[in-house]
Design a protein around this motif. Structure first.
Motif, PDB file in Angstrom:
ATOM      1  N   GLY A 187      21.517 -32.883 -16.872  1.00 57.75           N
ATOM      2  CA  GLY A 187      20.499 -32.543 -17.678  1.00 57.75           C
ATOM      3  C   GLY A 187      20.413 -33.327 -18.760  1.00 57.75           C
ATOM      4  O   GLY A 187      20.361 -34.523 -18.824  1.00 57.75           O
ATOM      5  N   ASN A 188      20.193 -32.794 -20.148  1.00 59.12           N
ATOM      6  CA  ASN A 188      20.207 -33.618 -21.296  1.00 59.12           C
ATOM      7  C   ASN A 188      21.781 -33.677 -22.070  1.00 59.12           C
ATOM      8  O   ASN A 188      21.415 -33.990 -23.216  1.00 59.12           O
ATOM      9  N   ILE A 189      22.503 -33.522 -21.075  1.00 59.53           N
ATOM     10  CA  ILE A 189      23.931 -33.714 -21.876  1.00 59.53           C
ATOM     11  C   ILE A 189      24.486 -34.750 -21.267  1.00 59.53           C
ATOM     12  O   ILE A 189      24.582 -35.372 -20.009  1.00 59.53           O
ATOM     13  N   GLN A 215      22.774 -23.765 -18.875  1.00 61.20           N
ATOM     14  CA  GLN A 215      21.901 -22.363 -18.957  1.00 61.20           C
ATOM     15  C   GLN A 215      20.997 -22.273 -20.348  1.00 61.20           C
ATOM     16  O   GLN A 215      19.888 -21.844 -20.123  1.00 61.20           O
ATOM     17  N   LYS A 216      21.508 -22.721 -21.334  1.00 64.29           N
ATOM     18  CA  LYS A 216      20.884 -22.536 -22.760  1.00 64.29           C
ATOM     19  C   LYS A 216      19.719 -23.707 -22.869  1.00 64.29           C
ATOM     20  O   LYS A 216      19.287 -23.891 -24.001  1.00 64.29           O
ATOM     21  N   LYS A 217      19.877 -24.593 -21.968  1.00 58.11           N
ATOM     22  CA  LYS A 217      19.047 -25.803 -21.910  1.00 58.11           C
ATOM     23  C   LYS A 217      19.405 -26.434 -23.234  1.00 58.11           C
ATOM     24  O   LYS A 217      18.264 -27.142 -23.979  1.00 58.11           O
ATOM     25  N   MET A 218      20.444 -26.693 -23.566  1.00 56.21           N
ATOM     26  CA  MET A 218      21.088 -27.591 -24.738  1.00 56.21           C
ATOM     27  C   MET A 218      21.104 -28.907 -24.429  1.00 56.21           C
ATOM     28  O   MET A 218      21.020 -29.419 -23.293  1.00 56.21           O
ATOM     29  N   ALA A 219      21.022 -29.792 -25.517  1.00 54.83           N
ATOM     30  CA  ALA A 219      21.148 -31.268 -25.304  1.00 54.83           C
ATOM     31  C   ALA A 219      22.460 -31.724 -26.087  1.00 54.83           C
ATOM     32  O   ALA A 219      22.562 -31.233 -27.379  1.00 54.83           O
TER      33      ALA A 219
END
Length: 243
Positions: A187-189, A215-219
């Protein structure tokens, strides 16, 4: 006279055996082969692999070959089960080896199982299968273990691929730098995994943290290059995104 009768009896027995064989060959000839669980080849292609000689084209002799483990061995299949829905039909259920990941190298995509056996190669990436990206010289032969100029790097790749699968880690790609340090992207990680022979401790610690972050759409970035057992996993968020 008696000798002649004995000779005629032998010929009659032989003729009877031949007739029985011909009768069975005709009555139990394979008219249909069905295959399930196949993803690497079409059903018709798979059926041909199990009908390569005259013995495999008869249900009785196919059954005997199967019991003697003389039916075809397929490099991309773990095992298969054979059933006989009718006297003229063979049904084969395949349990294929599973692709765990791929290696992207000079516009070639090489997909392999948990042992590093190449199961497929394509000129375009297969959607949904994560990739390792490396500039290390890579060669391969289908259904043989992938070969890399640096055996140590190949060990890293196989270790990571199997651990990702074991811990259920969602990932998009892993890039290696010139020092064979691994960087995971999900994802964005971005996760700095560093260079190790075994990444088990890092994957165990990362699995739950990464799942929650996605799940929390964190980056952000996670640095696990120097991670020690029971250490803290910290997600460093980009500047201006500290909520």
């Amino acid at each position: 006279m008696e000798g002649k009768l004995r000779k005629n009896r032998k010929w009659l027995i032989l003729a009877g055996v031949i007739l029985i064989i011909l009768f069975c060959a005709f009555l139990f000839r394979v008219k249909k082969v069905t295959v399930e669980g196949n993803t690497f080849y079409k059903e018709t292609e798979m059926a041909e692999m199990f009908q390569s000689n005259i013995l495999e084209r008869n249900v009785l002799s196919f059954w005997l070959l199967d019991k003697l483990s003389l039916t075809p061995e397929l490099a991309f299949v773990r095992e298969y089960e054979v059933t006989y829905p009718s006297m003229n039909e063979v049904h084969i259920k395949l349990y294929e080896k599973t692709i765990v990941a791929g290696i992207a190298y000079t516009n070639q995509y090489i997909y392999f199982d948990k042992d590093g056996m190449v199961l497929q190669s394509t000129e375009k990436p297969i959607k949904g299968i994560p990739l390792f990206e490396t500039k290390n010289l890579t060669t391969f032969t289908l259904y043989s273990k992938v070969q890399m100029e640096d055996d140590e790097l190949l060990s890293q790749i196989l270790n990571l691929a199997n651990l990702f699968q074991h811990y259920g880690i969602t990932w998009d790609k892993v890039q290696f730098n010139e020092k064979n340090e691994a960087f995971l992207y999900s994802g964005n990680i971005k996760v700095n995994l560093g260079k190790r022979e075994n990444y088990d401790e890092q994957m165990s610690a990362l699995s739950s943290v990464l799942k929650q972050a996605l799940q929390k759409k964190m980056a952000g970035e996670i640095d696990l290059a120097d991670y020690m057992v029971k250490g803290t996993v910290i997600l460093q968020r980009p500047q201006g995104n500290q909520k």
